[in-house]
Design a protein around this motif. Structure first.
Motif, PDB file in Angstrom:
ATOM      1  N   SER A 122     -18.318  73.151 -11.527  1.00  0.00           N
ATOM      2  CA  SER A 122     -16.982  73.589 -11.136  1.00  0.00           C
ATOM      3  C   SER A 122     -15.909  73.139 -12.123  1.00  0.00           C
ATOM      4  O   SER A 122     -14.992  73.901 -12.453  1.00  0.00           O
ATOM      5  CB  SER A 122     -16.662  73.095  -9.722  1.00  0.00           C
ATOM      6  N   ARG A 123     -16.009  71.904 -12.603  1.00  0.00           N
ATOM      7  CA  ARG A 123     -14.986  71.422 -13.537  1.00  0.00           C
ATOM      8  C   ARG A 123     -14.996  72.227 -14.834  1.00  0.00           C
ATOM      9  O   ARG A 123     -13.954  72.564 -15.387  1.00  0.00           O
ATOM     10  CB  ARG A 123     -15.192  69.933 -13.834  1.00  0.00           C
ATOM     11  N   VAL A 140     -13.240  75.506 -14.150  1.00  0.00           N
ATOM     12  CA  VAL A 140     -11.784  75.335 -14.081  1.00  0.00           C
ATOM     13  C   VAL A 140     -11.198  75.140 -15.470  1.00  0.00           C
ATOM     14  O   VAL A 140     -10.113  75.649 -15.793  1.00  0.00           O
ATOM     15  CB  VAL A 140     -11.434  74.145 -13.156  1.00  0.00           C
ATOM     16  N   ASP A 155     -15.748  67.072  -6.248  1.00  0.00           N
ATOM     17  CA  ASP A 155     -14.346  66.923  -5.849  1.00  0.00           C
ATOM     18  C   ASP A 155     -13.899  68.165  -5.095  1.00  0.00           C
ATOM     19  O   ASP A 155     -13.987  69.280  -5.618  1.00  0.00           O
ATOM     20  CB  ASP A 155     -13.466  66.718  -7.082  1.00  0.00           C
ATOM     21  N   THR A 196     -11.291  70.408  -7.010  1.00  0.00           N
ATOM     22  CA  THR A 196     -11.827  71.097  -8.186  1.00  0.00           C
ATOM     23  C   THR A 196     -12.740  72.243  -7.781  1.00  0.00           C
ATOM     24  O   THR A 196     -12.674  73.336  -8.352  1.00  0.00           O
ATOM     25  CB  THR A 196     -12.597  70.108  -9.084  1.00  0.00           C
ATOM     26  N   GLU A 252     -10.661  75.097  -6.492  1.00  0.00           N
ATOM     27  CA  GLU A 252     -10.000  75.809  -7.587  1.00  0.00           C
ATOM     28  C   GLU A 252     -10.995  76.716  -8.311  1.00  0.00           C
ATOM     29  O   GLU A 252     -10.669  77.851  -8.678  1.00  0.00           O
ATOM     30  CB  GLU A 252      -9.371  74.831  -8.567  1.00  0.00           C
ATOM     31  N   ARG A 311     -16.779  61.401 -11.038  1.00  0.00           N
ATOM     32  CA  ARG A 311     -16.470  62.463 -11.992  1.00  0.00           C
ATOM     33  C   ARG A 311     -17.603  62.646 -12.997  1.00  0.00           C
ATOM     34  O   ARG A 311     -17.845  63.756 -13.475  1.00  0.00           O
ATOM     35  CB  ARG A 311     -15.168  62.154 -12.737  1.00  0.00           C
TER      36      ARG A 311
END
Length: 384
Positions: A54-55, A58, A85, A88, A91, A375
């Motif tokens: 996901s990060r 994004v 998260d 995140t 998003e 993270r």
């Protein structure tokens, strides 16, 4: 080869109607567009992308943005997201929805890889029950009309099971379905999947479909899993490695219209060649596509009379012409070898203690100090 059949059982996931209750499991480095297209050519079902972090989505990582693309022939389109998260992941879901990248989104909570679980991600995450519920809740809200599902494992180990709590939490949050890989993280892919757990989850989660995953090596296995557990569908992972036509057998077993297969060596050779061709198209690079298909050689030709020199050649070929020359040496009339070609595929690994953050099991609540540590769980080379 005789395959057991079952009454037709279509599967509905949110607004998506599937003719057969079959899902291709996300597999890192495997279920790219090329493999998904190949599987579709034989059968029916829902074909999920390899896991997308996901990060990275994004942040619009170039490789990630390429991986979320689908060929125009793919429908419905499905993407699996991974993250730790809630904000995140939400998003990332909003990006997928707003930019029309998929018709279905799945969340991965099944990864047993130590470098992920030791940061609290993957199969370790549902132990933190509020964090898990928050992730699913925010992702469902961000998805809007796009159905969002959850894939998970039984838990961390036999003393720390989470699947029933997580299944009910996902149902309460509005997930469209839940899928259970019926092993714990500590089991990795070893031993036998605990299909009884799938039956337990089906009894606990009553308003949305429950899908079963684990040890489906044949259409017979899929029919038997659904009969024994009353699950609503099956998720097929390692069983289709080197056997994309398994989806044709599955479609036929569940009353659909799958391609009938006579798996002679010539048929398998053609399937391997088609896979290589699709990979070349996907990567837009012949050398890279031919290098990527090398990992599939042993799976495709398991049990067949293919000499070591040809296997080595296919595992080092860098062009379609080289592959064609090597395949041309094979006896295309060699019949399906039966049991020698069946059974487990891929690495099983061995049971081992799951790598976890310090004091992770002391509480099901997430300590505030753990957020930054987690993270590091969002890496791109993991799988479920």
């Amino acid at each position: 080869m005789t395959v057991a059949t079952a009454p037709a059982r279509p599967l509905r996931i949110g607004p998506i109607d599937l003719d057969v209750p079959v899902v291709l499991a996300p597999m890192a480095g495997i279920t790219n567009t090329a493999f998904r297209r190949l599987c579709r050519e034989y059968g029916a079902g829902l074909y999920v992308s390899e896991m997308i972090t996901s990060r990275a989505l994004v942040e619009r990582n170039e490789t990630t943005m390429r991986l979320i693309r689908h060929h125009e022939s793919e429908t419905p389109r499905s993407i699996q997201l991974y993250g730790v998260d809630p904000k995140t992941i939400a998003e990332a879901v909003r990006i997928i929805v707003a930019e029309d990248h998929a018709d279905h989104i799945d969340l991965n909570f099944g990864c047993p890889v130590p470098k992920v679980t030791r940061k609290g991600g993957g199969a370790a995450l549902p132990w933190k029950s509020k964090l898990f519920a928050d992730i699913v809740d925010q992702a469902v809200k961000a998805a809007g009309d796009i159905p969002l599902t959850v894939k998970m494992r039984k838990g961390i180990d036999r003393d720390h099971l989470t699947f029933l709590d997580a299944g009910r939490a996902a149902e309460d949050a509005g997930a469209a379905a839940v899928a259970l890989h019926a092993r714990t993280a500590s089991e990795f892919y070893s031993g036998h999947a605990d299909w009884n757990a799938i039956g337990e989850l089906k009894l606990a989660v009553t308003s949305i479909p429950v899908l079963g995953n684990g040890d489906i090596w044949s259409a017979d296995d899929a029919v038997r899993m659904m009969a024994e557990t009353d699950c609503d569908g099956v998720v097929v992972g390692r069983g289709c490695l080197g056997r994309p036509w398994l989806f044709g057998e599955l479609a036929n077993a569940f009353g659909g219209a799958g391609k009938t297969v006579d798996a002679t060596l010539g048929f398998v050779s053609d399937a391997f060649r088609r896979h290589a061709e699709l990979l070349v198209e996907f990567f837009e690079d012949e050398d890279r596509g031919c290098r990527d298909v090398r990992k599939h050689v042993s799976w495709y030709f398991k049990g067949y009379p293919v000499g070591g020199d040809i296997r080595t050649g296919l595992a080092t070929a860098s062009s379609l012409a080289e592959i064609d020359e090597l395949l041309g040496r094979l006896d295309r009339s060699a019949p399906y070898p039966g049991a020698d070609a069946e059974g487990q595929r891929g690495r099983a690994g061995h049971p081992k203690k799951t790598a976890l953050p310090e004091k992770w099991l002391e509480s099901r609540e997430l300590a505030s100090s753990a957020s930054e540590m987690m993270r590091g769980a969002e890496i791109e080379n993991s799988g479920g």
